[in-house]
Design a protein around this motif. Structure first.
Motif, mmCIF file in Angstrom:
data_model
loop_
_atom_site.group_PDB
_atom_site.id
_atom_site.type_symbol
_atom_site.label_atom_id
_atom_site.label_comp_id
_atom_site.label_asym_id
_atom_site.label_seq_id
_atom_site.Cartn_x
_atom_site.Cartn_y
_atom_site.Cartn_z
ATOM 1 N N PRO A 11 -29.207 -36.771 -7.683
ATOM 2 C CA PRO A 11 -30.338 -37.222 -8.506
ATOM 3 C C PRO A 11 -31.097 -38.413 -7.911
ATOM 4 N N SER A 12 -30.363 -39.363 -7.327
ATOM 5 C CA SER A 12 -31.041 -40.545 -6.779
ATOM 6 C C SER A 12 -31.901 -40.181 -5.569
ATOM 7 N N LEU A 13 -31.547 -39.106 -4.871
ATOM 8 C CA LEU A 13 -32.384 -38.649 -3.752
ATOM 9 C C LEU A 13 -33.606 -37.890 -4.269
ATOM 10 N N ASP A 14 -33.424 -37.092 -5.317
ATOM 11 C CA ASP A 14 -34.557 -36.359 -5.906
ATOM 12 C C ASP A 14 -35.699 -37.307 -6.253
ATOM 13 N N LYS A 15 -35.327 -38.497 -6.769
ATOM 14 C CA LYS A 15 -36.342 -39.481 -7.166
ATOM 15 C C LYS A 15 -37.188 -39.935 -5.975
ATOM 16 N N LEU A 16 -36.621 -39.891 -4.782
ATOM 17 C CA LEU A 16 -37.347 -40.365 -3.596
ATOM 18 C C LEU A 16 -38.303 -39.318 -3.059
ATOM 19 N N ILE A 17 -38.172 -38.084 -3.523
ATOM 20 C CA ILE A 17 -38.993 -36.999 -2.970
ATOM 21 C C ILE A 17 -39.748 -36.257 -4.076
ATOM 22 N N ALA A 18 -40.223 -37.033 -5.030
ATOM 23 C CA ALA A 18 -41.094 -36.502 -6.093
ATOM 24 C C ALA A 18 -40.420 -35.419 -6.928
ATOM 25 N N GLY A 19 -39.097 -35.491 -7.034
ATOM 26 C CA GLY A 19 -38.379 -34.588 -7.935
ATOM 27 C C GLY A 19 -37.477 -33.592 -7.230
ATOM 28 N N GLY A 20 -37.765 -33.306 -5.987
ATOM 29 C CA GLY A 20 -36.900 -32.369 -5.271
ATOM 30 C C GLY A 20 -37.590 -31.776 -4.058
ATOM 31 N N ILE A 21 -36.898 -30.840 -3.431
ATOM 32 C CA ILE A 21 -37.422 -30.166 -2.235
ATOM 33 C C ILE A 21 -38.328 -29.012 -2.678
ATOM 34 N N PRO A 22 -39.561 -28.929 -2.168
ATOM 35 C CA PRO A 22 -40.418 -27.791 -2.517
ATOM 36 C C PRO A 22 -39.704 -26.457 -2.244
ATOM 37 N N GLU A 23 -39.739 -25.581 -3.231
ATOM 38 C CA GLU A 23 -39.047 -24.291 -3.113
ATOM 39 C C GLU A 23 -39.561 -23.522 -1.897
ATOM 40 N N GLY A 24 -38.639 -22.931 -1.144
ATOM 41 C CA GLY A 24 -39.019 -22.155 0.033
ATOM 42 C C GLY A 24 -39.030 -22.958 1.328
#
Ligand SMILES: Nc1ncnc2c1ncn2[C@@H]1O[C@H](COP(=O)(O)OP(=O)(O)OP(=O)(O)O)[C@@H](O)[C@H]1O
Ligand SMILES: [Mg+2]
Length: 251
Positions: free
Chosen positions: A12-25
């Motif tokens: 979760p703490s990494l998701d916050k650094l990348i606008a919520g998560g990795i773009p799908e695909g």
């Protein structure tokens, strides 16, 4: 404007650094020296796919399937059940004989792609996560092929609906990749590193690249802990020779 669907990394703490998560695909590379957390991170990413009821394929080249299952168990993640229920396949490129249906006998990119597609057909329709840990195993004796092989994997698997996490190892002596190349092909790069500070091993993480994403640019101290796994602790900012404690971690 069409919005980008993002998938959680499982941290979760990494998701916050990348606008919520990795773009799908996307195909994201996790790169770094030995023991810096690439496999642990891959395990979080795979587990998140299971939690979201998705399909997960995990290719392991340096550790056995059992080793990955045991490491996941240490963080409270149940890969065995997911495998039994046909939601996860761990392709073992190291330890298994030809009688194991999910073993990779040949360490070639062609064999890898074929086996991944076979696993995807077995798991069935829908979006899926794919971990390749590590990609560098496929070009160890021919580092000049790194870019071509990475491109081949990305291009061939594109239509199969995967979000891909591929790890790449860095040599201890040179800190150069075994074939610098995946970094250009990947849509994102998460760089893991380490240093010794006050006679203690300190691990760090940096989002070096994430296309289509306003991402954080700081180096973060990370922590790998029993029963809990990987979490970001604080940004590694230096203030008068001291580490600045001010970040928002998972705790
Ligand atoms: N249960 C645990 N509790 C605490 N720390 C752990 C635990 N399991 C693993 N670790 C830490 O994680 C490290 C391994 O990290 P990981 O396997 O992710 O490295 P890696 O970047 O994949 O390295 P390599 O390139 O060698 O594969 C161990 O050396 C240990 O310090
Ligand atoms: Mg590893």
């Amino acid at each position: 404007m069409s919005s980008i669907r993002r998938v959680s990394t499982g941290v979760p703490s990494l998701d916050k650094l990348i606008a919520g998560g990795i773009p799908e695909g996307f195909m994201v590379a996790a790169v770094g020296e030995p023991g810096t957390g690439k496999t642990v991170f891959s395990i979080h990413f795979a587990n998140q796919g299971i939690l979201e009821e998705g399909k997960v394929i995990y290719v392991t080249t340096e550790e056995s399937r059992e080793s990955i299952i045991r490491q996941a168990e240490m963080f409270g993640f149940d890969f065995s059940t997911a495998i039994k229920e046909g939601r996860m396949v761990i392709i073992d490129a190291l330890m298994k004989g030809a009688e194991d249906p999910w073993s990779l006998q040949d360490l070639t990119v062609e064999a890898l792609i074929d086996k991944i597609i076979e696993a995807k057909k077995y798991l069935g329709y829908g979006s899926a996560r794919l971990v390749i840990d590590s990609m560098s195993a496929f070009w160890l004796d021919k580092p000049a092929m790194a870019r071509k092989y990475s491109y081949q994997v990305k291009r061939t698997l594109y239509k199969w609906g995967f979000t891909i996490l591929a790890t790449s190892q860095y040599a201890i002596t040179t800190e150069k990749g075994f074939g610098f190349g995946i970094e250009h092909v990947a849509d994102g790069i998460i760089r893991f590193s380490r240093q010794i500070r006050n006679w203690r091993l300190e691990r760090m993480m940096l989002v070096e690249k994430m296309r289509q994403t306003p991402h954080d640019l700081r180096v973060w101290i990370i922590d790998i802990r029993d029963k809990r796994g990987l979490a970001l602790v604080r940004p590694a900012e230096l203030t008068r020779g001291e580490l600045y404690y001010g970040g928002a971690g998972d705790k």
